[in-house]
Design a protein around this motif. Structure first.
Motif, short mmCIF file in Angstrom:
data_model
loop_
_atom_site.label_atom_id
_atom_site.label_comp_id
_atom_site.label_asym_id
_atom_site.label_seq_id
_atom_site.Cartn_x
_atom_site.Cartn_y
_atom_site.Cartn_z
N MET A 1 -18.14 -40.10 4.01
CA MET A 1 -17.98 -38.67 3.77
C MET A 1 -16.92 -38.35 2.75
SD MET A 1 -18.37 -37.04 7.56
CE MET A 1 -18.92 -35.46 6.93
N ARG A 2 -17.13 -37.22 2.11
CA ARG A 2 -16.16 -36.66 1.17
C ARG A 2 -15.25 -35.71 1.97
NH1 ARG A 2 -16.90 -37.08 -3.93
NH2 ARG A 2 -16.18 -34.99 -4.40
N THR A 3 -14.21 -36.28 2.57
CA THR A 3 -13.34 -35.50 3.44
C THR A 3 -12.47 -34.51 2.67
OG1 THR A 3 -11.66 -37.25 3.40
CG2 THR A 3 -13.27 -37.30 5.20
N GLY A 4 -12.33 -34.70 1.37
CA GLY A 4 -11.54 -33.77 0.56
C GLY A 4 -12.33 -32.55 0.14
N GLU A 5 -13.61 -32.56 0.43
CA GLU A 5 -14.49 -31.44 0.08
C GLU A 5 -14.07 -30.20 0.89
OE1 GLU A 5 -17.10 -30.00 -2.33
OE2 GLU A 5 -17.02 -32.18 -2.35
N LYS A 6 -13.96 -29.08 0.23
CA LYS A 6 -13.54 -27.82 0.89
C LYS A 6 -14.40 -27.53 2.12
CE LYS A 6 -13.13 -22.90 -0.18
NZ LYS A 6 -13.39 -21.88 -1.20
N SER B 1 -13.23 -33.07 11.44
CA SER B 1 -12.02 -33.88 11.37
C SER B 1 -12.40 -35.36 11.35
CB SER B 1 -11.09 -33.61 12.56
OG SER B 1 -11.56 -34.26 13.72
N LYS B 2 -11.46 -36.17 10.94
CA LYS B 2 -11.69 -37.61 10.84
C LYS B 2 -11.89 -38.25 12.21
CE LYS B 2 -9.34 -38.06 6.44
NZ LYS B 2 -8.32 -38.73 5.65
N THR B 3 -11.60 -37.53 13.27
CA THR B 3 -11.76 -38.07 14.62
C THR B 3 -13.04 -37.60 15.31
OG1 THR B 3 -10.41 -36.29 15.54
CG2 THR B 3 -9.27 -38.34 14.94
N ASP B 4 -13.85 -36.80 14.62
CA ASP B 4 -15.12 -36.37 15.21
C ASP B 4 -16.02 -37.58 15.43
OD1 ASP B 4 -14.42 -33.69 15.21
OD2 ASP B 4 -15.45 -33.24 13.33
N ASP B 5 -16.91 -37.46 16.42
CA ASP B 5 -17.78 -38.60 16.70
C ASP B 5 -18.82 -38.77 15.59
OD1 ASP B 5 -20.40 -37.35 17.40
OD2 ASP B 5 -19.32 -36.57 19.14
N LEU C 1 -22.66 -37.43 11.08
CA LEU C 1 -23.97 -37.66 10.46
C LEU C 1 -24.77 -36.37 10.40
CD1 LEU C 1 -24.81 -41.08 12.12
CD2 LEU C 1 -24.60 -40.69 9.66
N GLN C 2 -24.74 -35.59 11.46
CA GLN C 2 -25.46 -34.32 11.48
C GLN C 2 -24.91 -33.38 10.40
OE1 GLN C 2 -28.20 -33.64 13.46
NE2 GLN C 2 -28.39 -31.87 12.12
N ALA C 3 -23.59 -33.36 10.24
CA ALA C 3 -22.97 -32.50 9.22
C ALA C 3 -23.45 -32.91 7.83
CB ALA C 3 -21.45 -32.57 9.31
N MET C 4 -23.56 -34.21 7.57
CA MET C 4 -24.05 -34.66 6.26
C MET C 4 -25.51 -34.30 6.06
SD MET C 4 -22.18 -38.30 5.47
CE MET C 4 -22.44 -39.06 7.06
N ALA C 5 -26.31 -34.37 7.12
CA ALA C 5 -27.73 -34.01 7.01
C ALA C 5 -27.89 -32.52 6.70
CB ALA C 5 -28.46 -34.37 8.31
N GLU C 6 -27.00 -31.72 7.24
CA GLU C 6 -27.07 -30.28 7.01
C GLU C 6 -26.37 -29.84 5.73
OE1 GLU C 6 -25.52 -28.46 10.57
OE2 GLU C 6 -27.08 -29.37 11.82
N HIS C 7 -25.40 -30.63 5.29
CA HIS C 7 -24.59 -30.29 4.12
C HIS C 7 -24.40 -31.54 3.26
CE1 HIS C 7 -23.61 -26.56 6.23
NE2 HIS C 7 -23.37 -27.31 7.29
N PRO C 8 -25.39 -31.90 2.45
CA PRO C 8 -25.33 -33.16 1.71
C PRO C 8 -24.15 -33.28 0.74
CG PRO C 8 -27.12 -31.81 0.91
CD PRO C 8 -26.61 -31.15 2.17
N ILE C 9 -23.52 -32.18 0.39
CA ILE C 9 -22.33 -32.25 -0.48
C ILE C 9 -21.24 -33.11 0.17
CG2 ILE C 9 -21.21 -30.14 0.38
CD1 ILE C 9 -21.33 -31.18 -3.30
N LEU C 10 -21.33 -33.29 1.49
CA LEU C 10 -20.33 -34.08 2.22
C LEU C 10 -20.55 -35.58 2.10
CD1 LEU C 10 -20.08 -31.92 5.47
CD2 LEU C 10 -18.46 -32.00 3.55
N ILE C 11 -21.70 -36.00 1.57
CA ILE C 11 -22.00 -37.43 1.45
C ILE C 11 -21.22 -38.02 0.27
CG2 ILE C 11 -23.80 -39.15 1.06
CD1 ILE C 11 -25.80 -37.06 2.20
N GLU C 12 -20.50 -39.11 0.54
CA GLU C 12 -19.78 -39.80 -0.54
C GLU C 12 -20.78 -40.35 -1.53
OE1 GLU C 12 -17.37 -40.15 -2.72
OE2 GLU C 12 -15.94 -40.62 -1.13
N ARG C 13 -20.45 -40.26 -2.79
CA ARG C 13 -21.36 -40.70 -3.84
C ARG C 13 -20.66 -41.64 -4.80
NH1 ARG C 13 -20.07 -35.03 -4.94
NH2 ARG C 13 -18.66 -35.03 -6.71
#
Length: 114
Positions: free
Chosen positions: A58-63, A71-75, A80-92
């Motif tokens: 994930m791109r944790t620095g993304e606004k 948070s970095k401690t989320d399960d 994974l669900q957040a990345m599926a819903e918001h692909p901008i969060l996927i590290e590239r």
């Protein structure tokens, strides 16, 4: 065949695509912001990466990461669900070849799939 999840606005992503092209490797570009990976595809990529902590994908620095209250401690499932819903969060870039994958940071890492 290597699938590279690519954002053409990202210099690291462009460098990874150029390296694959220069190597003569067979690859497909996937503009993942437009052709959003499914939750199942994200799970496959996670497994192919060797099942590191999902936060490493994930791109944790993304606004948006902060705006969503992540948070970095989320399960892992929530991330994974957040990345599926918001692909901008996927590290590239993220490159997948069968059961192997790498995150192209630095871009030269994509050559490990050759």
């Amino acid at each position: 065949m290597i699938d590279i999840w690519h954002n053409p606005r990202c210099s690291k992503s462009r460098q990874a695509v150029a390296l694959l092209s220069q190597s003569g490797a067979a690859f497909r570009e996937r503009r993942y912001l437009e052709d959003v990976p499914t939750l199942q595809e994200l799970r496959h990529a996670h497994a192919a990466l060797g099942r590191p902590p999902v936060i490493e994908m994930m791109r944790t620095g993304e606004k948006l990461f902060r705006e969503l209250g992540l948070s970095k401690t989320d399960d892992d499932d929530a991330l994974l669900q957040a990345m599926a819903e918001h692909p901008i969060l996927i590290e590239r870039p993220l490159a997948v070849s069968g059961r192997q994958a790498v995150i192209g940071r630095p871009p030269e890492r994509v050559l490990e799939l050759l």
